[in-house]
Design a protein around this motif. Sequence first.
Motif, PDB file in Angstrom:
ATOM      1  N   PRO A  60      -6.213   2.329 -13.175  1.00 35.36           N
ATOM      2  CA  PRO A  60      -5.410   1.321 -13.896  1.00 35.36           C
ATOM      3  C   PRO A  60      -5.113   0.121 -13.009  1.00 35.36           C
ATOM      4  CG  PRO A  60      -4.053   3.198 -13.268  1.00 35.36           C
ATOM      5  CD  PRO A  60      -5.457   3.561 -12.933  1.00 35.36           C
ATOM      6  N   THR A  61      -5.027  -1.041 -13.638  1.00 36.97           N
ATOM      7  CA  THR A  61      -4.775  -2.280 -12.904  1.00 36.97           C
ATOM      8  C   THR A  61      -3.333  -2.757 -13.043  1.00 36.97           C
ATOM      9  OG1 THR A  61      -5.566  -3.542 -14.818  1.00 36.97           O
ATOM     10  CG2 THR A  61      -7.172  -3.013 -13.106  1.00 36.97           C
ATOM     11  N   LYS A  62      -2.654  -2.388 -14.112  1.00 35.34           N
ATOM     12  CA  LYS A  62      -1.271  -2.773 -14.324  1.00 35.34           C
ATOM     13  C   LYS A  62      -0.332  -1.722 -13.742  1.00 35.34           C
ATOM     14  CE  LYS A  62      -2.204  -5.393 -18.545  1.00 35.34           C
ATOM     15  NZ  LYS A  62      -1.852  -5.566 -19.994  1.00 35.34           N
ATOM     16  N   ILE A  63       0.760  -2.173 -13.145  1.00 32.03           N
ATOM     17  CA  ILE A  63       1.705  -1.256 -12.517  1.00 32.03           C
ATOM     18  C   ILE A  63       2.332  -0.326 -13.542  1.00 32.03           C
ATOM     19  CG2 ILE A  63       3.872  -1.121 -11.220  1.00 32.03           C
ATOM     20  CD1 ILE A  63       3.156  -3.702  -9.850  1.00 32.03           C
ATOM     21  N   PHE A  68       2.987   7.776 -10.476  1.00 27.54           N
ATOM     22  CA  PHE A  68       3.703   7.575  -9.218  1.00 27.54           C
ATOM     23  C   PHE A  68       2.739   7.585  -8.041  1.00 27.54           C
ATOM     24  CE2 PHE A  68       5.768   9.324  -5.443  1.00 27.54           C
ATOM     25  CZ  PHE A  68       6.826   8.437  -5.284  1.00 27.54           C
ATOM     26  N   SER A  69       1.839   8.539  -7.984  1.00 31.37           N
ATOM     27  CA  SER A  69       0.906   8.624  -6.858  1.00 31.37           C
ATOM     28  C   SER A  69      -0.035   7.433  -6.833  1.00 31.37           C
ATOM     29  CB  SER A  69       0.106   9.931  -6.935  1.00 31.37           C
ATOM     30  OG  SER A  69      -0.574  10.027  -8.175  1.00 31.37           O
ATOM     31  N   GLU A  70      -0.419   6.916  -8.004  1.00 32.01           N
ATOM     32  CA  GLU A  70      -1.279   5.729  -8.041  1.00 32.01           C
ATOM     33  C   GLU A  70      -0.533   4.503  -7.527  1.00 32.01           C
ATOM     34  OE1 GLU A  70      -4.176   6.911 -11.822  1.00 32.01           O
ATOM     35  OE2 GLU A  70      -2.324   5.771 -12.135  1.00 32.01           O
ATOM     36  N   LYS A  71       0.764   4.423  -7.794  1.00 30.90           N
ATOM     37  CA  LYS A  71       1.560   3.310  -7.273  1.00 30.90           C
ATOM     38  C   LYS A  71       1.644   3.373  -5.747  1.00 30.90           C
ATOM     39  CE  LYS A  71       4.453   2.853 -11.416  1.00 30.90           C
ATOM     40  NZ  LYS A  71       5.829   2.976 -11.955  1.00 30.90           N
ATOM     41  N   ASP A  74      -1.614   2.383  -4.297  1.00 27.86           N
ATOM     42  CA  ASP A  74      -1.827   0.944  -4.425  1.00 27.86           C
ATOM     43  C   ASP A  74      -1.032   0.180  -3.366  1.00 27.86           C
ATOM     44  OD1 ASP A  74      -3.143  -1.104  -6.168  1.00 27.86           O
ATOM     45  OD2 ASP A  74      -1.076  -1.796  -6.381  1.00 27.86           O
ATOM     46  N   ILE A  75       0.186   0.653  -3.056  1.00 27.70           N
ATOM     47  CA  ILE A  75       0.993   0.012  -2.013  1.00 27.70           C
ATOM     48  C   ILE A  75       0.308   0.141  -0.667  1.00 27.70           C
ATOM     49  CG2 ILE A  75       3.172   0.159  -0.757  1.00 27.70           C
ATOM     50  CD1 ILE A  75       4.496   1.010  -3.360  1.00 27.70           C
ATOM     51  N   LEU A  76      -0.220   1.327  -0.361  1.00 18.71           N
ATOM     52  CA  LEU A  76      -0.889   1.550   0.921  1.00 18.71           C
ATOM     53  C   LEU A  76      -2.183   0.749   1.038  1.00 18.71           C
ATOM     54  CD1 LEU A  76      -0.300   5.398   1.169  1.00 18.71           C
ATOM     55  CD2 LEU A  76       0.650   3.677   2.707  1.00 18.71           C
ATOM     56  N   SER A  77      -2.784   0.419  -0.080  1.00 18.33           N
ATOM     57  CA  SER A  77      -4.029  -0.349  -0.056  1.00 18.33           C
ATOM     58  C   SER A  77      -3.781  -1.837   0.122  1.00 18.33           C
ATOM     59  CB  SER A  77      -4.813  -0.112  -1.356  1.00 18.33           C
ATOM     60  OG  SER A  77      -5.104   1.270  -1.516  1.00 18.33           O
ATOM     61  N   ASP A  78      -2.521  -2.265   0.022  1.00 18.49           N
ATOM     62  CA  ASP A  78      -2.173  -3.680   0.165  1.00 18.49           C
ATOM     63  C   ASP A  78      -1.768  -3.947   1.616  1.00 18.49           C
ATOM     64  OD1 ASP A  78      -1.361  -6.295  -0.092  1.00 18.49           O
ATOM     65  OD2 ASP A  78      -0.310  -5.956  -1.990  1.00 18.49           O
ATOM     66  N   GLU A  79      -2.501  -4.830   2.292  1.00 16.63           N
ATOM     67  CA  GLU A  79      -2.259  -5.086   3.712  1.00 16.63           C
ATOM     68  C   GLU A  79      -0.926  -5.794   3.980  1.00 16.63           C
ATOM     69  OE1 GLU A  79      -5.522  -7.163   5.378  1.00 16.63           O
ATOM     70  OE2 GLU A  79      -6.943  -5.497   5.130  1.00 16.63           O
ATOM     71  N   GLN A  80      -0.369  -6.461   2.986  1.00 14.79           N
ATOM     72  CA  GLN A  80       0.872  -7.182   3.233  1.00 14.79           C
ATOM     73  C   GLN A  80       2.053  -6.241   3.478  1.00 14.79           C
ATOM     74  OE1 GLN A  80       2.530  -9.368  -0.083  1.00 14.79           O
ATOM     75  NE2 GLN A  80       1.532  -8.024  -1.587  1.00 14.79           N
TER      76      GLN A  80
END
Length: 337
Positions: A60-63, A68-71, A74-80
């Motif tokens: 999924p692309t939308k939050i 929960f695990s996908e969120k 997704d956070i860990l995949s964001d370098e910021q």
Amino acid sequence: MASKDATPTKKQRKQRYRKIEYVFPVEPRAIQIVKKPKSYVDHTYRDFSIVPSDMKYSTPTKIEDMTFSEKVHDILSDEQYSQCIQWLPHGRGFKITIPKRLEQSRVLQKYFGHNRFSSFLRQLNNHGFKHVTRGVDRNSYYHECFLRGMKHLLKYMPPGRDARRLMPDPENEPDLYAISRVCPLPEQVSTFDHQAQQGMPPGGLGGSAGLPHQLQMQNLVSGPQDRLPLGLTLQSAKAANQSLQQAASLQQQASALEQQAAALQRAATIQKAASLQHQVTAMNNDTFQASLMNGNDLNSGFQMGAGLQPGYGNQSQAQLNEDPSVLALLLRSRGMM
């Protein structure tokens, strides 16, 4: 008398949590099986890195559409957000490095609708993540289906539930570094190639150097009967980790001893220089005293010569030095002629 069809109580309405049994395209390998009372954290671990992606699964692309695990993935995949939460080197767990910065970044508010670090930890516990309490990964979290770069495994994560607080079991916590050496993630194969330069086989501690990853795993585990060699291989990996740690500790001790030896050598050099300086000073003092004594003898000799030779008492010392008869008389009086 109450009828049997009466409205059930709250305790009766509460459904018991049942573990979902999945059918995997490829059965994950059993790494370790831990049998402890239910009051303890279950650190049984299976390797899901060989489970292929299901073509029916779409990320999924939308939050609001994410679990929960996908969120979290997704956070860990964001370098910021890597300065406050990041993957561990083996890619089988993650760690929150700076909790305060995680709250300040507002990432929790963006994904979970709150900005409390304590609530986030409670959500991790309710969704099956397990807490590491010791070792280099202390205060990190992991789950066997939560792997870096493998989002298709998130559909096997357990659903959220109100989990009770369990007692930690640090003795049975898996060594994720040793597991990753034997079963590296697809994106980590190149990461562990440098271990070959340190005396370890390029294919991992299980041998089979030069074979593809799937063939190596088939050689290690081809069925229920072959799980023992993998366990032995993990024990070898743990022993290798301990040996590397001991070697690093010995190297640090040797470096400290070298620094102490250099400091002692500098101190000895300074002490020797001070001793030599003291000797030079003493020799200079002796030389100066000897010169004073010789000067006194010479003056007394001149005075003696002046007393023996009439008419010399009124002459100056310079005139006495130039008169050879005075010098001859001085030498004769000291028995040198």
